[in-house]
Design a protein around this motif. Structure first.
Motif, PDB file in Angstrom:
ATOM      1  N   ALA A  86      16.501 -42.737  21.829  1.00 33.41           N
ATOM      2  CA  ALA A  86      15.967 -42.509  23.180  1.00 33.41           C
ATOM      3  C   ALA A  86      14.450 -42.569  23.306  1.00 33.41           C
ATOM      4  N   LEU A  89      18.076 -46.472  23.795  1.00 32.93           N
ATOM      5  CA  LEU A  89      19.181 -45.551  24.037  1.00 32.93           C
ATOM      6  C   LEU A  89      20.329 -45.766  23.063  1.00 32.93           C
ATOM      7  N   LEU A 143      23.790 -38.691  20.426  1.00 33.38           N
ATOM      8  CA  LEU A 143      23.079 -37.944  21.465  1.00 33.38           C
ATOM      9  C   LEU A 143      23.099 -36.446  21.147  1.00 33.38           C
ATOM     10  N   ASN A 163      18.955 -40.614  28.307  1.00 34.72           N
ATOM     11  CA  ASN A 163      20.073 -41.161  27.535  1.00 34.72           C
ATOM     12  C   ASN A 163      21.390 -40.496  27.949  1.00 34.72           C
TER      13      ASN A 163
END
Length: 193
Positions: free
Chosen positions: A73, A88, A95, A126
């Motif tokens: 990100a 991303l 994440l 993201n």
């Protein structure tokens, strides 16, 4: 008004910037809804582009404390607020790893919080790009929601001001400047795409 523009709509929200320099979450969501209605079609990509511009704008705050990029990100090297491109991830597990990485940076202490907020702005872009919808109720304030539901622009305002609106460490003038940039420059550009 037939000659109304995206910029006209955004500028109407300037009066919503509080004395403390804050543009409330409910107003930001109302702005998105109004811009979407004005366009007559889904504007999620424009919202994500606006969010990415916010993350790129505060990336120097991250760099002021940390030399490394985020695992995912980070703004790409050629990213600008006019052309905000982040690296991303498409994987929720990555994440989640980024969220843990940033949480661990918070352990360094309050002097690092604005930089971590800049990193969290990237993380939130993201998250929103991956999920494809807003995380929080549009009428809640950031005080009333889990911080993992804060939008990228709010994290960016915290990074820019040095603290949230309810914290003594925050600079209301820098916060106000951020939201004016958001409404006068970044949102009109993103939504005019």
């Amino acid at each position: 008004m037939p000659d109304r523009t995206v910029g006209d709509i955004c500028r109407q929200y300037l009066e919503g910037v509080s004395a403390e320099g804050e543009l409330e979450h409910s107003l930001r969501r109302r702005l998105h809804a109004e811009l979407q209605q004005f366009a007559g079609h889904d504007q999620w990509r424009s919202y994500v582009a606006l969010s990415a511009a916010c993350a790129v704008k505060v990336w120097p705050v991250w760099r002021s404390r940390f030399t490394e990029d985020l695992p995912f990100a980070s703004p790409r090297p050629d990213a600008t607020v006019e052309s905000p491109v982040l690296s991303l991830t498409e994987h929720r597990s990555e994440l989640n790893s980024l969220n843990t990485f940033l949480d661990n940076k918070m352990l360094l202490g309050p002097a690092y919080f604005p930089a971590v907020a800049a990193g969290l702005a990237c993380w939130a872009v993201n998250r929103d790009a991956l999920v494809g919808e807003f995380s929080a109720d549009p009428e809640l304030s950031e005080m009333d929601m889990d911080s993992e539901d804060w939008d990228p622009s709010f994290f960016a305002s915290v990074a820019m001001a040095g603290g949230a609106v309810w914290e003594e460490s925050g600079d209301s003038e820098k916060r106000r400047e951020f939201w004016h940039w958001y409404l006068e420059d970044a949102a009109p550009r993103a939504y005019a795409l």
